[in-house]
Design a protein around this motif. Structure first.
Motif: not given
Length: 149
Positions: A62-82
């Motif tokens: 998951m750490s590799e995915y977070f770095e390579k695919y999400l560019d170390w950024k986590f925001g509301e665009w990553n999640l659904n309403e719930e």
């Protein structure tokens, strides 16, 4: 809205003599829990389907995915309403609580994380959120700013 970014925590790695690659571990494992709960956005599920399958199959951390695919950024665009409703309610307290309750989930390799303990903590916070009735307050009926239709 951005909830967290790995870049915001690189100083903590430096202060603890750790490689900066571990700055986003706590975020990556939170997102991994969100995957388990079905909290990812439809857009992410479609655009990153192969990568998410690699995570499920154990071929990518998951750490590799977070770095390579999400560019170390986590925001509301990553999640659904719930997922956003819960994250808006809880995430401000997450890092402090996890640092105390599950320190292996902070500033270290993902392979050291005590996932059963972390998931039990997050599941309990989700249950408290659902029981509190706060869901209605944190769910947004407004369209995302990028949706013009």
């Amino acid at each position: 809205m951005s909830y967290d970014q790995g870049y915001w925590h690189t100083d903590s790695c430096f202060a603890n003599n750790l490689d900066e690659q571990y700055a986003g571990t706590h975020i990556a494992v939170y997102i991994k829990w969100c995957i388990e709960k079905g909290f990812l956005s439809k857009d992410l599920l479609v655009s990153d389907a192969d990568a998410l399958a690699s995570i499920r199959d154990g071929q990518m951390s998951m750490s590799e995915y977070f770095e390579k695919y999400l560019d170390w950024k986590f925001g509301e665009w990553n999640l659904n309403e719930e997922g956003n409703a819960f994250t808006k309610y809880y995430y401000d307290r997450y890092l402090e609580e996890v640092s105390f309750e599950v320190p292996s989930a902070v500033l270290g390799p993902e392979s050291n994380v005590d996932f059963p303990k972390l998931y039990a903590l997050l599941d309990e916070r989700l249950r408290q959120f659902q029981d509190s009735g706060a869901q209605a307050f944190y769910k947004s009926k407004a369209k995302s700013w990028w949706k013009f239709w």
